[in-house]
Design a protein around this motif. Structure first.
Motif, PDB file in Angstrom:
ATOM      1  N   VAL A  87      -7.437   5.414  -4.732  1.00 19.01           N
ATOM      2  CA  VAL A  87      -7.916   4.461  -3.734  1.00 19.01           C
ATOM      3  C   VAL A  87      -9.408   4.192  -3.905  1.00 19.01           C
ATOM      4  CG1 VAL A  87      -8.305   4.108  -1.261  1.00 19.01           C
ATOM      5  CG2 VAL A  87      -6.123   5.010  -2.053  1.00 19.01           C
ATOM      6  N   GLY A 133      -8.189  -4.235  -2.835  1.00 15.17           N
ATOM      7  CA  GLY A 133      -8.777  -3.771  -1.582  1.00 15.17           C
ATOM      8  C   GLY A 133      -8.326  -4.586  -0.377  1.00 15.17           C
ATOM      9  N   HIS A 145      -5.550   4.580   4.416  1.00 15.12           N
ATOM     10  CA  HIS A 145      -5.116   5.391   3.272  1.00 15.12           C
ATOM     11  C   HIS A 145      -5.243   6.885   3.524  1.00 15.12           C
ATOM     12  CE1 HIS A 145      -9.467   5.524   2.257  1.00 15.12           C
ATOM     13  NE2 HIS A 145      -9.159   6.625   1.596  1.00 15.12           N
ATOM     14  N   LEU A 169       0.835  -1.199   0.000  1.00 14.04           N
ATOM     15  CA  LEU A 169       0.000   0.000   0.000  1.00 14.04           C
ATOM     16  C   LEU A 169       0.870   1.249   0.000  1.00 14.04           C
ATOM     17  CD1 LEU A 169      -2.728   1.428   0.230  1.00 14.04           C
ATOM     18  CD2 LEU A 169      -2.650   1.022   2.711  1.00 14.04           C
ATOM     19  N   MET A 223      -5.957  -0.729   3.406  1.00 17.03           N
ATOM     20  CA  MET A 223      -6.306   0.321   2.454  1.00 17.03           C
ATOM     21  C   MET A 223      -7.519   1.095   2.933  1.00 17.03           C
ATOM     22  SD  MET A 223      -7.093   0.015  -1.642  1.00 17.03           S
ATOM     23  CE  MET A 223      -5.409  -0.482  -2.010  1.00 17.03           C
ATOM     24  N   GLU A 224      -8.520   0.389   3.391  1.00 10.66           N
ATOM     25  CA  GLU A 224      -9.761   1.032   3.814  1.00 10.66           C
ATOM     26  C   GLU A 224      -9.553   1.929   5.029  1.00 10.66           C
ATOM     27  OE1 GLU A 224     -13.775   2.020   3.704  1.00 10.66           O
ATOM     28  OE2 GLU A 224     -12.618   0.870   2.241  1.00 10.66           O
ATOM     29  N   SER A 268      -9.832   0.246  -4.483  1.00 10.41           N
ATOM     30  CA  SER A 268     -10.314  -0.426  -3.265  1.00 10.41           C
ATOM     31  C   SER A 268     -11.554  -1.262  -3.531  1.00 10.41           C
ATOM     32  CB  SER A 268     -10.607   0.597  -2.167  1.00 10.41           C
ATOM     33  OG  SER A 268     -11.662   1.469  -2.552  1.00 10.41           O
TER      34      SER A 268
END
Length: 292
Positions: A204, A213, A221, A186, A217-218, A208
C-alpha cells in the motif's frame, strides 16, 4: 438563519449538529431516542424537544439526517412532522441518503407551504462529520442554496449545488456506485497481496502514491489488514444505498453490472452477521471464501 432545528442524532447527525452549536447558532434537536438528545444538549447546549413538529417551531433552518425514505417521511410530513411546525420562509434540508423521488415529493410539499427545500446528502462518513470535512451535494433552487450555504460550511469542506430537487440524491448515487467498485478492488488487491506472501502495508505504501491511490485505500487499508471492522459506514446502510442506486438505474436503463455484483457480496457479508461491519469488510468475505 440563526436558529436551527436538527432532526436525527446518529453517528453523522450528532457531530454535524455539534458544529452548528459551536459556530454560535441556536440549535434545537430531536431524536427518537430521547437519551441521545439529552446527552447532546448536555454537551453542546441548546434544547431538545419531544416531536419533530415541536423542534421545528420558530426555526429558520430544519435539518434532517435519518435512515431511509420512510424515516424521512415520518419526521417531515407524517403526524407531528416537521412541516407542521415550520414557518413560511423557513428552509428544510434533508441530509439523508434517500431516493430522488422522495426529494421531489418533499420539494412539492414544501412549496405548498412556502417553505424552501434542499436535498443535501453527504459523503465523508463519521470521520468527515466529526472533523467538519464532509462533501455535500445539493438539489434545489439557487435561492435556497444561497440561503443555506453558509450554515452547511460549518461541517463541510465542499458544498455544491448540482441542479434542481433530486439532483443531490442522484449525485450521491454516483458516489456510492464508485465507492462500491473501489472497495471491492481494494479488498481483492489486499487479498492477492496476502496470498502472494507480500507485506501488505509495504504494498500500500508503494501503490497509494500512484494511480491506484484512493480515499478508501488511504483511510481503510490499516484496519482491513488487521481484520478490524467494528467502525465506519455499516454494510446494512450501504446495501440500502445500493438498492436505491440499482432501482434508479433500472428506470434510467443504466447498466451497473459491477455495482449489482458488489451488492450481492455485501449480502454475503450480512449472512456472516456483518451487517454492522464497515463496508471495507469485503476483505473478510474473501478471506472466508479461501486462503488465510
Amino acid at each position: 438563519m440563526s436558529t436551527v432545528a436538527f432532526i436525527g442524532l446518529g453517528v453523522m447527525g450528532y457531530p454535524m449538529a455539534g458544529h452548528l452549536a459551536r459556530a454560535g447558532l441556536t440549535v434545537r434537536v430531536y431524536n427518537r431516542s430521547e437519551d441521545k438528545a439529552k446527552a447532546w444538549v448536555e454537551q453542546f447546549g441548546g434544547s431538545h424537544h419531544a416531536t419533530p413538529e415541536e423542534v421545528a417551531q420558530g426555526a429558520d433552518l430544519v435539518m434532517v439526517c435519518v435512515g431511509n425514505d420512510d424515516d424521512v417521511r415520518q419526521v417531515t410530513v407524517g403526524k407531528q412532522g416537521a412541516l407542521s411546525g415550520m414557518k413560511a420562509g423557513s428552509l428544510l434540508i434533508d441530509h439523508t441518503t434517500a431516493s430522488a423521488d422522495l426529494a421531489q415529493e418533499l420539494d412539492a410539499a414544501c412549496r405548498e407551504r412556502r417553505i424552501g427545500f434542499l436535498d443535501a446528502p453527504v459523503s465523508g462518513g463519521q470521520q468527515g462529520a466529526e472533523n467538519g470535512a464532509l462533501t455535500i451535494m445539493c438539489g434545489g433552487t439557487e435561492t435556497d442554496f444561497s440561503r443555506a450555504e453558509s450554515a452547511l460550511t460549518h461541517y463541510a469542506k465542499a458544498v455544491t449545488l448540482m441542479g434542481p430537487a433530486g439532483s443531490g440524491q442522484l449525485t450521491k448515487m454516483v458516489n456510492q456506485i464508485c465507492i462500491a467498485g473501489l472497495v471491492q478492488g481494494l479488498a481483492e488487491g489486499l487479498h492477492f497481496a496476502e496470498q502472494a506472501g507480500l507485506d501488505q502495508q509495504r504494498v500500500v505504501d508503494v501503490i497509494s502514491k500512484g494511480a491506484a491511490g484512493s480515499w478508501q485505500m488511504e483511510n481503510r487499508h490499516k484496519t482491513m489488514i488487521a481484520d478490524e471492522y467494528e467502525h465506519g459506514f455499516a454494510v446494512n446502510w450501504m446495501r440500502k444505498d445500493l438498492g436505491i442506486c440499482l432501482e434508479q438505474a433500472r428506470r434510467l436503463q443504466a447498466r451497473l453490472p459491477v455495482t449489482a455484483l458488489v451488492d450481492q457480496f455485501y449480502g454475503d457479508v450480512q449472512a456472516m452477521d456483518g451487517g454492522r461491519w464497515d463496508t471495507s469488510s469485503l476483505l473478510r468475505r474473501l478471506r472466508a471464501l479461501g486462503g488465510d
